[in-house]
Design a protein around this motif. Sequence first.
Motif, short mmCIF file in Angstrom:
data_model
loop_
_atom_site.label_atom_id
_atom_site.label_comp_id
_atom_site.label_asym_id
_atom_site.label_seq_id
_atom_site.Cartn_x
_atom_site.Cartn_y
_atom_site.Cartn_z
N UNK A 259 0.84 -1.20 0.00
CA UNK A 259 0.00 0.00 0.00
C UNK A 259 0.88 1.26 0.00
N UNK A 260 1.99 1.15 0.72
CA UNK A 260 2.94 2.27 0.73
C UNK A 260 3.54 2.45 -0.67
N UNK A 261 3.86 1.32 -1.31
CA UNK A 261 4.42 1.37 -2.66
C UNK A 261 3.42 2.03 -3.62
N UNK A 262 2.16 1.67 -3.46
CA UNK A 262 1.10 2.22 -4.31
C UNK A 262 1.01 3.74 -4.13
N UNK A 264 3.37 5.69 -3.03
CA UNK A 264 4.62 6.25 -3.55
C UNK A 264 4.47 6.51 -5.05
N UNK A 265 3.98 5.50 -5.76
CA UNK A 265 3.80 5.62 -7.22
C UNK A 265 2.83 6.76 -7.53
N UNK A 266 1.73 6.81 -6.79
CA UNK A 266 0.72 7.85 -7.05
C UNK A 266 1.30 9.24 -6.84
N UNK A 267 2.10 9.39 -5.80
CA UNK A 267 2.67 10.71 -5.52
C UNK A 267 3.66 11.11 -6.61
N UNK A 268 4.46 10.15 -7.09
CA UNK A 268 5.42 10.49 -8.14
C UNK A 268 4.68 10.86 -9.43
N UNK A 269 3.61 10.13 -9.73
CA UNK A 269 2.81 10.46 -10.93
C UNK A 269 2.27 11.90 -10.79
N UNK A 327 6.48 -9.73 -2.13
CA UNK A 327 6.99 -9.57 -3.50
C UNK A 327 5.84 -9.75 -4.50
N UNK A 328 4.98 -10.72 -4.25
CA UNK A 328 3.81 -10.93 -5.12
C UNK A 328 2.93 -9.69 -5.14
N UNK A 329 2.72 -9.09 -3.99
CA UNK A 329 1.88 -7.88 -3.92
C UNK A 329 2.58 -6.68 -4.58
N UNK A 330 3.89 -6.63 -4.47
CA UNK A 330 4.61 -5.52 -5.13
C UNK A 330 4.47 -5.66 -6.65
N UNK A 336 -0.86 -2.87 -11.60
CA UNK A 336 -2.01 -1.96 -11.48
C UNK A 336 -1.67 -0.56 -11.96
N UNK A 337 -0.38 -0.27 -12.05
CA UNK A 337 0.05 1.05 -12.54
C UNK A 337 0.70 0.95 -13.92
#
Length: 497
Positions: A259-262, A264-269, A327-330, A336-337
Amino acid sequence: KKAKMVIDKSYKIAEINPRIYGSFIEQLGRAVYGGIYEPAHHTADEYGFRQDVMELVKELQVPIIRYPGGNMVSAYNWEDGVGPKESRPKRLELAWSSLETNEVGTNEFAAWAKKVNAEAMMAVNLGTRGIDAARNLVEYCNHPGGTYWSDLRKEHGFHDPHKIKVWCLGNEMDGPWQIGMKTAYEYGRLASETAKAMRLVDPSIELVSCGSSGSGMATFPEWEAETLEHTYEYADYISLHQYYGNRDNDTANFLANSLDMDNFIKTVISTCDYMKAKKRSKKTINLSFDEWNVWFHSNDQDKKVEPWSKAPPLLEDIYTFEDALLVGSMLNTLLKHSDRVKMACMAQLVNVIAPIMTETGGGIWKQSIFYPYYYTSVYGRGTALHSIADSPKYDSKDFTDVPYLDQSVVFNEEKDELVIFAVNRSLENQLLVDVDIRSFEGYELIEHVVLENDNPKAVNLLGNEQVKPHTSQESYIDNSHLTAVLPKMSWNMLRLG
Ligand code: AHR
């Protein structure tokens, strides 16, 4: 526990760029020496590459591999690693306090990458060096011939140019540990001028601007905003790096880190798109998540390693079953992105925080994390689909509303296959998922692959592999609905066609 999902062919996220299944070989620890390269090994080919390692890398179908660092690149003189091996200098490798013999360098790596069917992704040194060394390296690698650097490559035995497309403009330049760390302004200026010169040498290259070293950096996301002020025009991608660890032995919380990775991606986008608006630009910057994994098991033992030794056993995390779930969730998060994450590198590939482990002079084995990486890379090709999911949730130390079900969906039109990757984060209960597959009428369940284990700390060692997938017969399709039975604490792939 029960969850629901709706999948429809027309709910497209994007075409998946196979480069999201990339990886990374840093000239660090035993990744190269004793990993991909070991001339004395009984499986070594005529160039000294271990063929047992090549086989497993090929099995993973890794499309792109980053090299030579990592932190190592920030004090690396690429010229040390080319030309006759006997005259290559031995150097103090400052990032990891090791001895670098330079037996392997750019040409060897490019040749090895070709053998494992991967493209090479190169990083240039923007720590101790800059424009000149970078533009010379592009000329050495990519120019056909008739110039000083391209002719030198030929003299070194590599007649054809390597045609390396993707280039990283430095590595983690925001990090205080980085040799030649820069402020955002300093990096932005240097990276944009370096990019300009590299592109003049070869206009076909794709460039990655350094983003933050992790979402936890104090300068995130200001670093992205300020550096993109300078690099926006020159870069095609911005990098993201992130590692997680279960230091507090809190599995429920650890598994929620995607969820943190998600986020992170959203903020960078958002930051990239803010800059797009600010610059009135028509260009969109995409994301290269070029370092991601679990990394923490080896932290303490690495402090005891003798400095200045050759190929010391550094960052040799032995991965547990629960690491494979994260790792599977990452991987699900990357899928998803797919509309913006166009490249990603599991860090790393062999021996150093890696899915593949070797014994120097000995055998080879697959770590627990090999399996979700393998299945997602091999079967996660095509179009990423949105899935509308409704799952029971839990709260953990750092996260609220964590869905027990974590999923991604891929439609492979070419093969006419629908693939669901799903993690059940529940430590206690199986999850029954009712999947409405309305637009996939007539599809049957080809296989349901499950990675499960009663012991979250189970590991694979040479000759003793406790974490291995098996197939399940529990899930079934009835009336355009798939009932997926996900065991407690499990990673799953359901393949329909
Ligand atoms: O992958 C290990 C290290 O992690 C890399 O060298 C560096 O870029 C990151 O901090």
